[in-house]
Motif scaffolding. Structure first.
Motif, short mmCIF file in Angstrom:
data_model
loop_
_atom_site.label_atom_id
_atom_site.label_comp_id
_atom_site.label_asym_id
_atom_site.label_seq_id
_atom_site.Cartn_x
_atom_site.Cartn_y
_atom_site.Cartn_z
N UNK A 1 -15.58 -15.04 -22.36
CA UNK A 1 -15.04 -13.70 -21.96
C UNK A 1 -13.64 -13.68 -21.89
N UNK A 2 -13.05 -14.90 -21.67
CA UNK A 2 -11.61 -14.91 -21.54
C UNK A 2 -10.87 -14.80 -22.81
N UNK A 3 -11.65 -15.38 -23.77
CA UNK A 3 -11.06 -15.00 -25.07
C UNK A 3 -10.94 -13.73 -25.69
N UNK A 4 -12.13 -12.96 -25.21
CA UNK A 4 -12.32 -11.60 -25.32
C UNK A 4 -11.38 -10.76 -24.87
N UNK A 5 -10.99 -11.04 -23.51
CA UNK A 5 -10.19 -10.41 -22.87
C UNK A 5 -8.72 -10.48 -23.40
N UNK A 6 -8.42 -11.67 -23.91
CA UNK A 6 -6.96 -11.96 -24.57
C UNK A 6 -7.11 -11.21 -25.87
N UNK A 7 -8.08 -11.13 -26.64
CA UNK A 7 -8.11 -10.37 -27.90
C UNK A 7 -7.86 -9.04 -27.62
N UNK A 8 -8.73 -8.42 -26.49
CA UNK A 8 -8.49 -7.02 -26.38
C UNK A 8 -7.12 -6.54 -26.04
N UNK A 9 -6.46 -7.52 -25.10
CA UNK A 9 -5.16 -7.26 -24.78
C UNK A 9 -4.03 -7.35 -25.98
#
Length: 169
Positions: free
Chosen positions: A42-50
């Protein structure tokens, strides 16, 4: 909007794994990789969305320094105590929490670690005082890392500076 959405993704991931990790760690003194990886995902998805939205406000240098600092601190504790004071699962969870919380604020990982050690220490004093455990008993630390993570998110930012002032005199 994108930044808030990515933070929401992080917090949903954290909310999903928190109760499971707490129960499992208290019962078995284990933090399953699969659950920690859910939080990392979820953290990596969040980073990717940013990154994809072009709204990347994360101070990458400070976040990397936070991650390295958390790793070195926890790994040192594990080495000094020969794995008896801090397990590998705690180290992995602390690092993933550092990534997760660092996306919200650079100070949150340090606040979470400070709260974890304070609350874990208070818990240890209580169970030792009431002879619920002995000095040789193992205490799950993951729940205190998660408590620190949630309190660091919920408490006002002024709490961090007060906490550091108290801890550092």
């Amino acid at each position: 909007y994108s930044e808030n959405l990515s933070q929401l993704v992080d917090l949903w991931g954290l909310a999903f794994v928190t109760p499971l990790l707490i129960i499992i760690d208290f019962k078995y003194q284990k933090l399953p990789n699969k659950l920690v990886l859910v939080l990392l995902a979820t953290s990596l998805i969040s980073l990717a969305s940013q990154f994809t939205s072009g709204n990347f406000n994360l101070d990458l240098k400070n976040s990397i320094l936070n991650l390295i600092g958390v790793f070195l601190f926890f790994a040192s504790l594990s080495l000094i105590t020969k794995g008896k004071g801090m397990g590998i699962g705690d180290i992995k969870l602390a690092m993933v929490l550092s990534i997760t919380l660092g996306q919200i604020s650079v100070t949150l990982p340090l606040t979470a670690v400070a709260i974890a050690f304070l609350s874990g220490g208070i818990y240890a004093i209580i169970i030792l005082s009431f002879r619920i455990a002995s000095r040789k008993s193992r205490i799950a630390f993951g729940p205190f890392l998660l408590l620190g993570a949630w309190l660091s998110v919920i408490l006002p930012s002024s709490f961090y500076s007060e906490l550091m002032r108290l801890l550092l005199f």
